[in-house]
Enzyme design. Structure first.
Site, PDB file in Angstrom:
ATOM      1  N   GLY A 233      82.291  -4.989  -1.124  1.00 28.99           N
ATOM      2  CA  GLY A 233      81.860  -6.203   0.000  1.00 28.99           C
ATOM      3  C   GLY A 233      80.511  -5.991  -0.489  1.00 28.99           C
ATOM      4  CG  ASP A 235      73.337  -5.228   0.321  1.00 26.65           C
ATOM      5  OD1 ASP A 235      73.983  -4.621  -0.441  1.00 26.65           O
ATOM      6  OD2 ASP A 235      72.537  -6.167   0.340  1.00 26.65           O
TER       7      ASP A 235
END
Length: 550
Positions: A233, A235
């Site tokens: 995904g 940060d």
């Protein structure tokens, strides 16, 4: 003499005791069938076999277990046609061929086992930053000899200490415009599937902080058995894993992570991996030098490791956030806040919000206090302009005993970099000085500047990076610090927001936020300086072997 026994392939086979050498260690000693054709010198010496390429050219393979290297030699009377691979470049061996698309393997639906061929799956550097997989087929003279080599190498790889054995993979199903699951299936999972001894579990996050809560509430036996957490995904998802693991580790160790003066937090026993499937992917681009999915998967599978600094954020003697990337306030914080209204646009929303924020041109007045790292050679008192009046710290007879320096001013930017922070918008890195795990924070202070100057400032950051910008723009004041704080003036209606690892953090109106560095607190499955390309020696351009000149 070792004992011998009949095998299903016919004939007698000896058994030898295999004692792995550094860095391969283990308490148990494995016994594997020793083929009569392979030669072994000593229990931890060289294993040698004469083999063929798929085109029936004679070769010799040598597994040097003292130095953990493989040597493939073309037997044509010349000593020049040799290629050497290190053990840590070998992902696995298989008895069936793999379909490989541009260096990325595909999990076979029905593997077809070959008769006498052993396939060596090596990782290699495609260019300066990207890693890929290639398969070298080696034909043995008997199936039993092939099976012996496969068993020995598989046993050795399973006992390489730095390779992960048990990981959990968290996937944000909405990451990468909803393509995070497909990214994992197409570009990542096959590397994990091929890695000997690696067990992995895939979890789809269902809400914000789902991953963090799962880690904190994980049963102790499951937590202790893990040696890796991987996020697929952006940060923000990685920050959930980081926060959950650090909270869990400090609670188990009895450390008070809420106290900003705590100097020695406990390092989690697990390593972190990240597959970039978000909008900016700055952490993965910094740690792996690229946001390439296959490269990240290779670093995780082979167990590459690098230590990274972490910054904790505190308010009222309480931990509120953890950062391993960049923390920014002012213009960059407002860009993120504005972009939340345009998430449907994808990464383009940042450019649109940057234009809107530049027109609005926010300026925030407050006081920054900080303490320098021993690596900083510049005295801020010689560079910083005088504080705006009235300054609450200047009024104190002895200043603030928590920090050595302060500056009360109007700011366009306040930026703190924990790592170099490489993004698509800052390909050369945002930080002028800090590296990965070097024990310092880069604190950049930019006072009030005009709209045009700010546009030039951000353009230079994108073109040259923070290091060259520091030399080009005198308005940038940057220092290497270990701790710092910021408090906005109370008479401002909008105290502003922080952009912390791509997530919004509200700035309290009347309270300071404190930021504390914890050097090399976590370990990443990241770029490893010890990883090198295979050595190849040849003075003949013409391809003579599909093994040596793969």
């Amino acid at each position: 003499m070792p004992n011998s026994k009949k095998t299903k392939h016919g004939g007698n086979q000896q058994h030898v005791t295999i004692v792995p050498v550094e860095p391969v260690k283990g308490d148990n000693v494995d016994t594997v069938a020793y083929s009569s054709r392979s030669r072994i010198s000593g229990e931890s010496g060289h294993l040698i076999a004469d083999v063929q390429s798929p085109h029936a050219k004679e070769h010799r393979i040598i597994f040097d277990r003292d130095h953990n290297v493989f040597e493939f030699r073309l037997l044509d009377g010349s000593s020049k046609h040799i290629i050497v691979y290190r053990l840590d470049e070998l992902l696995s061996t298989t008895c069936f061929p793999l379909k490989i698309n541009s260096g990325v393997p595909v999990i076979p639906t029905k593997p077809v086992t070959s008769d006498k061929t052993l396939y060596f799956n090596f990782v290699y550097k495609k260019d300066k930053k990207k890693w890929r997989l290639k398969q070298i087929p080696v034909v043995f003279y008997t199936t039993s000899e092939r099976d012996y080599w496969h068993s020995l190498i598989d046993t050795t790889l399973r006992r390489v200490k730095n390779r992960p054995k048990n990981i959990i993979i968290f996937i944000n199903p909405y990451g990468g415009k909803g393509k995070a699951q497909k990214i994992f299936k197409d570009n990542v999972e096959a590397f994990f599937w091929l890695t000997p001894g690696l067990r992995y579990k895939v979890m789809l996050t269902e809400r914000a902080n789902h991953a963090r809560d799962f880690i904190v509430e994980m049963p102790p036996e499951q937590w202790c058995a893990l040696d890796g957490l991987v996020s697929v995904g952006g940060d923000g998802l990685f920050n959930e894993l980081l926060s959950g693991a650090l909270l869990r580790t400090q609670n188990d160790a009895g450390r008070n992570i809420d106290d900003p003066n705590t100097s020695h937090l406990v390092t989690p026993h697990i390593r972190f991996g990240i597959i970039g499937a978000g909008s900016a992917n700055s952490i993965v681009s910094t740690v792996h030098e690229t946001n390439d999915h296959a490269t990240s998967a290779v670093h995780i599978a082979i167990g590459s490791e690098c230590n990274v600094d972490v910054c904790t954020v505190h308010q009222h003697q309480k931990l509120i956030r953890i950062s391993a990337n960049a923390i920014s306030y002012g213009w960059l914080g407002d860009v993120l806040r504005d972009s939340e209204e345009y998430r449907c646009l994808g990464p383009v929303r940042y450019q649109w919000s940057a234009l809107r924020t530049t027109i609005r041109h926010p300026i925030y007045r407050g006081i920054v206090q900080f303490s320098l790292s021993h690596k900083e050679q510049v005295n801020p008192k010689d560079q910083l302009p005088p504080c705006l009046e009235p300054c609450p710290v200047c009024k104190k007879p002895q200043g603030d005993d928590k920090y050595d320096y302060h500056w009360h001013a109007e700011f366009t930017h306040v930026i703190c970099c924990v790592i170099p922070t490489v993004t698509p918008f800052t390909p050369h890195g945002l930080a002028p000085f800090t590296g990965i795990g070097d024990g310092t924070l880069d604190l950049a202070l930019v006072p009030r500047i005009s709209r045009f100057h700010n546009m030039q400032f951000m353009r230079k950051v994108a073109m040259y990076g923070g290091k060259q910008l520091y030399e080009l723009d005198p308005s940038l004041n940057c220092y290497r610090v270990t701790k710092w704080s910021y408090q906005p003036d109370s008479d401002q209606n909008d105290p502003g927001v922080w952009n912390l690892d791509g997530e919004i953090l509200e700035q309290p109106k009347d309270e300071p936020l404190h930021f504390k560095l914890h050097p090399q607190l976590i370990s990443f499955f990241g770029r490893d300086a010890a990883m090198v390309k295979p050595t190849k020696r040849s003075f003949i351009k013409k391809r003579k072997s599909s093994i040596v000149y793969q």
